[in-house]
Structure formats: structure tokens, C-alpha cells
Design a protein around this motif. Sequence first.
Motif, mmCIF file in Angstrom:
data_model
loop_
_atom_site.group_PDB
_atom_site.id
_atom_site.type_symbol
_atom_site.label_atom_id
_atom_site.label_comp_id
_atom_site.label_asym_id
_atom_site.label_seq_id
_atom_site.Cartn_x
_atom_site.Cartn_y
_atom_site.Cartn_z
ATOM 1 N N ILE A 133 10.411 7.333 32.553
ATOM 2 C CA ILE A 133 9.570 8.362 32.044
ATOM 3 C C ILE A 133 8.919 9.331 32.960
ATOM 4 O O ILE A 133 8.739 10.363 32.885
ATOM 5 C CB ILE A 133 8.381 7.779 31.247
ATOM 6 N N LEU A 161 4.321 6.614 26.152
ATOM 7 C CA LEU A 161 3.885 7.916 26.080
ATOM 8 C C LEU A 161 2.695 8.419 25.043
ATOM 9 O O LEU A 161 2.001 9.302 25.356
ATOM 10 C CB LEU A 161 5.057 8.608 25.431
ATOM 11 N N MET A 184 4.272 16.558 23.579
ATOM 12 C CA MET A 184 3.243 15.980 24.539
ATOM 13 C C MET A 184 2.719 17.365 25.232
ATOM 14 O O MET A 184 3.324 18.446 25.721
ATOM 15 C CB MET A 184 4.146 15.540 25.797
#
Length: 218
Positions: A133, A161, A184
Amino acid sequence: MLRIVLIHPGATSYTWEGRIQGNLDLPLSEQGQTEVAQLADLLRNQHLQLLYAPESEPAWETAQRLASLLGLKVKKLPRLKNLNYGLWQGMLIEEVRHKQPKVYRQWQEQPEIVCPPEGEMLGEAEARVQAAIARLLKKHPEGTIGLVLPEPLASLVRRALTGQPLGDLWKALGMHGDFEVLQMNTHGPLPGRTNQEGSGTPPPPNSAVQNPVQVVKD
């Protein structure tokens, strides 16, 4: 703004039988292939720019089929292997529940403390997720990318996340042919996480990214 579309692969024969697949390579079943075609229709309005998938047969096959149907490129995540469930792989989930009820409950409630027999701890898979990630977020500060991931990798990515709890990983094993969108905010200050109900909570200190702003189910 970066949008990550988290995609569960289509079903395999193990999915319908209620068996634990782990890192075993199995092709998509006929139903799984149908699910991927349906997924492609649902994903057309998500404005995907690129797909990523690990070298896991159902995930890679799903990603390739989606890429062909949607006119996208697909890249491998070679170091993002799924969890090794050891001797549980190939077993029915119900078989584990009846033969090892205490361990079954621990995996349901506190999976981080359980090591499947001759398998690996969840933390080992989580370390792979954190590294993958971090690389992806550096490479894609904005836009929309799709990650085709089997369980429990998908749940680990979601937690990395968003900071959301893992939930019941036994139930997660049955998830297939669906997706959710993680939006995001990768710029500016790091706000707390906002869930679907809109309640903000502080992000966990070890999360790969600490400022997702929305989780949208398909």
C-alpha cells in the motif's frame, strides 16, 4: 484525491463449497466468470485507470477478464501473497468450527493471536499489505485504481487504509464478485476517518494511510 476500488475476485469451486482457499491457486468457476462479467458492467462508471492484482489465480484471472472487458491495463503485485492458512486450506469452514471450536472463535474475535496449523500469523500478511500500500500510494497520489484482492488480503487493505476493524474473517471468506470504493484525501492535514454513518474517529497510528475520507459500498 485518490479513489481505490477494492474488488473481490469471482467465485471458485471452494467458495461455493465453503472451503478455505488461502493461497491455493484455483480457477474461477463458471459462476465466478459470470460474476466478473456482471462486475465489469457495474465498474464502467467508476472511471478506473488501472488494475492491480496479486499472483493468485482467481484474483489474476478476475483482473485480466475485467481489464479485457473494460479496456484497461493490469499490473501484478508479486509480493502481495494471500495468507497461508496451512492445514486449514481445503477444509470446510464448518469442519474447523466443529473440530476446533475454541480456535474458530478466536479467529472470529481476535484473529491476530491465532496461527493456523502450519500456516502463518495474520501479522505476516499485514506486513506485506503495509509495504504494498505504501508503494501504491507513492505511485498514485490521485486518480482511480482498482485492487483485485482475495480475503483476508482485502480486509487487511481496508484496515490499513481506513482503520476499520477486520470484522469476522470467517464470513469475509465467502465474499466474492463485489466491490467497494475507498476515497482517499492524500493531501493536506490528516483528518480522522469518516465512516458511512459520518462519525469521525481517529486513525490508528500504524495505518499505512491515515486520512481516508469515505467508504462507499457498491
